[in-house]
Scaffold this active site. Structure first.
Site, PDB file in Angstrom:
ATOM      1  CG  HIS A  16      -0.232  -0.190   2.443  1.00  0.00           C
ATOM      2  ND1 HIS A  16       0.373  -1.400   3.288  1.00  0.00           N
ATOM      3  CD2 HIS A  16       0.132   0.641   3.313  1.00  0.00           C
ATOM      4  CE1 HIS A  16       0.909  -1.084   4.353  1.00  0.00           C
ATOM      5  NE2 HIS A  16       0.795   0.175   4.682  1.00  0.00           N
ATOM      6  CG  HIS A 105      30.102  -3.451  -9.732  1.00  0.00           C
ATOM      7  ND1 HIS A 105      30.760  -2.538  -8.966  1.00  0.00           N
ATOM      8  CD2 HIS A 105      30.560  -3.039 -10.861  1.00  0.00           C
ATOM      9  CE1 HIS A 105      31.861  -1.973  -9.613  1.00  0.00           C
ATOM     10  NE2 HIS A 105      31.323  -2.256 -10.768  1.00  0.00           N
ATOM     11  NE  ARG A 139      36.343  -6.180 -10.287  1.00  0.00           N
ATOM     12  CZ  ARG A 139      35.945  -4.916 -10.883  1.00  0.00           C
ATOM     13  NH1 ARG A 139      36.081  -5.221 -12.324  1.00  0.00           N
ATOM     14  NH2 ARG A 139      35.689  -4.089 -10.502  1.00  0.00           N
TER      15      ARG A 139
END
Length: 152
Positions: A16, A105, A139
């Site tokens: 809500h 990331h 990475r």
């Protein structure tokens, strides 16, 4: 705007406290011709965010929708609920830089907005960045792979 997963519906949900902002975001998505599936709530009457977060999370996990956008008053409760799902990486974002980094990331697949703490213009800018920013990979992939709890 180009989105990260064209051809998929965006899962959208709120409680809500987030309903007003959700309505604004839905109008914006419609103006951009971006399809979405609304998992509720459908008004401002007090309700429980897990009732809407769980079905939206399942739709993203199953690939029926991608990505998701969710909101509640602070964003915390709905983010906690969404992140109970192993395939969900919900990111609570209150500015465009955090939204960009959540995608780049963390490969966040659900944007969470704190509806009581951001104005609609900022929210739409955050949505734009989240929907158009790709995951950097590299990475970051090994880190993302370590998020799920082993055996679940």
């Amino acid at each position: 705007m180009s989105i990260i997963c064209p051809g998929k519906k965006i899962a959208i949900c709120s409680d809500h406290a987030g309903y007003g902002l959700k309505s604004i975001i839905e109008g914006y998505l419609e103006s951009q011709e971006i399809a979405y599936e609304d998992f509720g709530t459908y008004g401002t009457e007090s309700c429980d965010y897990p009732d809407y977060a769980h079905p939206a999370a399942v739709a993203v996990e199953e690939g029926r929708c991608y990505p998701g956008i969710a909101m509640c008053g602070t964003g915390n409760g709905i983010a906690m609920t969404l992140n109970k799902h192993q395939g969900i990486r919900a990111a609570l974002c209150w500015n465009v830089d955090i939204a960009r980094l959540a995608r780049e990331h963390n490969d966040a697949n659900v944007l969470v907005l704190p509806a009581r703490f951001i104005d609609p213009a900022d929210a739409l800018a955050i949505v734009d960045v989240f929907l158009s920013t790709p995951f950097d990979g590299g990475r970051h992939e090994r880190r993302i792979a370590k998020i799920p709890v082993a055996g679940e």
